[in-house]
Design an enzyme around this catalytic site. Structure first.
Site, short mmCIF file in Angstrom:
data_model
loop_
_atom_site.label_atom_id
_atom_site.label_comp_id
_atom_site.label_asym_id
_atom_site.label_seq_id
_atom_site.Cartn_x
_atom_site.Cartn_y
_atom_site.Cartn_z
N GLN A 161 -6.74 -2.33 -8.28
CA GLN A 161 -7.54 -2.01 -7.10
C GLN A 161 -8.91 -1.53 -7.56
O GLN A 161 -9.03 -0.53 -8.26
CB GLN A 161 -6.87 -0.92 -6.25
N HIS A 186 -11.02 -2.25 -2.62
CA HIS A 186 -10.64 -1.13 -1.75
C HIS A 186 -11.61 -1.07 -0.57
O HIS A 186 -12.71 -0.54 -0.68
CB HIS A 186 -10.66 0.18 -2.53
N PRO A 196 -1.18 1.20 -4.07
CA PRO A 196 -2.13 1.84 -5.00
C PRO A 196 -2.10 3.36 -4.83
O PRO A 196 -2.18 3.85 -3.70
CB PRO A 196 -3.48 1.27 -4.56
N MET A 197 -1.97 4.09 -5.94
CA MET A 197 -1.95 5.56 -5.84
C MET A 197 -2.71 6.22 -6.99
O MET A 197 -2.33 6.12 -8.15
CB MET A 197 -0.51 6.06 -5.73
N ARG A 215 -8.02 -4.43 0.68
CA ARG A 215 -7.24 -3.50 1.50
C ARG A 215 -8.12 -3.00 2.64
O ARG A 215 -9.29 -2.65 2.42
CB ARG A 215 -6.78 -2.32 0.64
N TYR A 246 -13.48 4.69 1.76
CA TYR A 246 -14.31 4.49 0.56
C TYR A 246 -15.43 3.49 0.89
O TYR A 246 -15.52 2.99 2.01
CB TYR A 246 -13.42 4.08 -0.63
N ALA A 301 -10.49 0.22 2.36
CA ALA A 301 -9.73 1.07 3.30
C ALA A 301 -10.05 2.55 3.07
O ALA A 301 -10.80 2.91 2.17
CB ALA A 301 -8.24 0.83 3.11
C1 LIG Z 1 -0.97 10.50 -4.37
C2 LIG Z 1 -1.51 9.36 -3.55
C3 LIG Z 1 -2.61 8.64 -4.02
C4 LIG Z 1 -3.13 7.56 -3.29
N1 LIG Z 1 -4.17 6.82 -3.82
C5 LIG Z 1 -4.59 5.69 -3.20
C6 LIG Z 1 -5.53 4.81 -3.82
O1 LIG Z 1 -5.99 5.02 -4.96
N2 LIG Z 1 -5.90 3.70 -3.13
C7 LIG Z 1 -5.40 3.41 -1.89
O2 LIG Z 1 -5.77 2.39 -1.30
N3 LIG Z 1 -4.49 4.22 -1.29
C8 LIG Z 1 -4.05 5.32 -1.93
N4 LIG Z 1 -3.05 6.09 -1.37
C9 LIG Z 1 -2.41 5.65 -0.11
C10 LIG Z 1 -1.14 4.84 -0.40
O3 LIG Z 1 -1.44 3.63 -1.08
C11 LIG Z 1 -0.39 4.47 0.91
O4 LIG Z 1 -1.25 3.72 1.71
C12 LIG Z 1 0.08 5.68 1.69
O5 LIG Z 1 0.82 6.57 0.86
C13 LIG Z 1 0.95 5.25 2.88
O6 LIG Z 1 2.06 4.47 2.44
P1 LIG Z 1 3.54 5.10 2.39
O7 LIG Z 1 3.88 5.49 3.81
O8 LIG Z 1 4.43 4.05 1.83
O9 LIG Z 1 3.44 6.32 1.51
C14 LIG Z 1 -2.54 7.20 -2.06
C15 LIG Z 1 -1.44 7.93 -1.58
C16 LIG Z 1 -0.92 8.99 -2.31
C17 LIG Z 1 0.29 9.72 -1.78
#
Ligand SMILES: Cc1cc2nc3c(=O)[nH]c(=O)nc-3n(C[C@H](O)[C@H](O)[C@H](O)COP(=O)(O)O)c2cc1C
Length: 366
Positions: free
Chosen positions: A101, A176, A23-24, A229, A181, A178
């Protein structure tokens, strides 16, 4: 073909492979939270790029205090449902499944279409500073300590938006819990200083999560994928640890499973980090040891280490964040043996919007 590329059953879903888009948040919806064409193109690209499962960005759940960022998408009214339905249909047409999410920001509040007053378990601010790439604030606001009625409203928001997720055609939802939040704040002894049934010992700090899962499960039925999560770390506090350690996390996992969740999505800086105040296991190790709950792993998974991670956690999904942002076709590239790019954070500047990403991509191509 390696096991990770084989199609798989996971929490009631049949998926083309074991890769999930993490999720991003992209803060690219309309001001009223309606998902738009830009987002549809964005999510479709990951489905076309081979991800078996797409997990959306954190999406807000009520018109009270759940929204955390300007231009964050919501799932609370018909316009939101229709906007998401377009995205869901495009992802399905490309052959992937999609889970939304659902997120309540709680004290990690930067901006909202609905209110200026954040709420949290207690009147305690997050550590550190607000996230510049989600908005302009320089300081956290002090949240209002939630009343029991506010907690009930938040739970109902999750329940109603889960029903909206079904109406939009999603294959499931991820709560969510984690990264600091609201649901995570209740678990945290930094945020949660309550002396009532929602604070104090771990069973009390877990209560909102258990009640939310039970409420959502009753509303969506048994066939809809439902997960949560979980992390110890938050976006501004990479060192936070649950005081109850590994045994406490085991208690959380079992409570979540018994309330009716199908899966837990662990996230940490690295999947294999050992983050507890005691013990030598990772969050994922603990979930993997417990029967009756599926696992999504996340944190630092890349083109090199994914076969090891996949083998260490049999049957799990592997959620990819930064490498997916850099390579929306990450999975296809692996299949084709093509080079995988690293994420250039300039892509997310000055804000993490899809428009800024597109502008960055145009500049790279020129
Ligand atoms: C731009 C960005 C936005 C993110 N938004 C969320 C989100 O909305 N919800 C969430 O649970 N994690 C969010 N994350 C965390 C990512 O889901 C992930 O846990 C984190 O990047 C680590 O994984 P990776 O090492 O594969 O990047 C975000 C990360 C980035 C870089």
């Amino acid at each position: 073909m390696s096991d990770v590329m084989q199609n798989t059953r996971f929490s009631k879903l049949t998926l083309d492979n074991r890769f999930a888009l993490a999720p991003m948040t992209r803060t690219s919806a309309e001001a009223d939270g309606t998902p738009n064409q830009l987002m549809a193109d964005h999510y479709e690209a990951y489905a076309k790029g081979g991800f078996g499962l797409v997990i959306t960005e954190g999406t807000y759940t009520d018109d009270q205090a759940s929204q955390g960022y300007a231009n964050q998408p919501g799932l609370i009214n018909d316009a939101h449902v229709q906007g998401w339905k377009t995205i869901v249909d495009r992802v399905h047409a490309a052959g992937s499944k999609i889970v939304v999410q659902l997120m309540h920001a709680g004290a990690q509040f930067q901006a909202s279409h609905h209110t200026d007053e954040p709420q949290g378990p207690s009147a305690v601010k997050p550590k550190g500073e607000p996230l510049g790439f989600y908005g302009d604030q320089t300081e956290w606001k002090l949240p209002k300590a939630m009343t029991e009625a506010d907690i009930e409203t938040a739970i109902q928001g999750f329940v109603e938006s889960a029903k909206n997720a079904q109406a939009a055609g999603f294959d499931g939802i991820e709560l969510h819990g984690a990264n600091g939040y609201l649901l995570n704040q209740f678990l945290s002894t930094h945020f949660n200083r309550r002396a009532d049934n929602y604070g104090g010992d771990l069973a009390n700090r877990l209560r909102i999560i258990v009640d939310t899962i039970k409420g959502v499960r009753a509303a969506v039925g048994d066939d809809f994928a439902l997960g949560i999560r979980l992390s110890q770390v938050t976006v501004t506090d990479p060192d936070y640890q649950f005081p109850e350690g590994e045994a406490g996390f085991r208690q959380i996992v079992e409570a979540v499973r018994d309330a009716g969740a199908d899966f837990i999505h662990t996230t940490d800086g690295d999947v294999e980090r050992t983050p507890f105040v005691d013990g030598e296991k990772s969050l994922a190790d603990v979930v993997a040891e417990i029967d009756g709950i599926d696992l999504i792993i996340n944190g630092g998974i890349d083109e090199t280490n994914h076969p090891d991670r996949a083998a260490n956690y049999p049957g799990s999904l592997l959620a990819i964040g930064k490498k997916a942002l850099a390579n929306p076709d990450f999975v296809q590239r692996l299949k084709d043996g093509k080079e995988i790019e690293d994420l250039d954070f300039a892509m997310l500047q000055p804000k993490a919007t899809i428009s800024n990403e597109l502008a960055w991509r145009r500049k790279q191509a020129a």
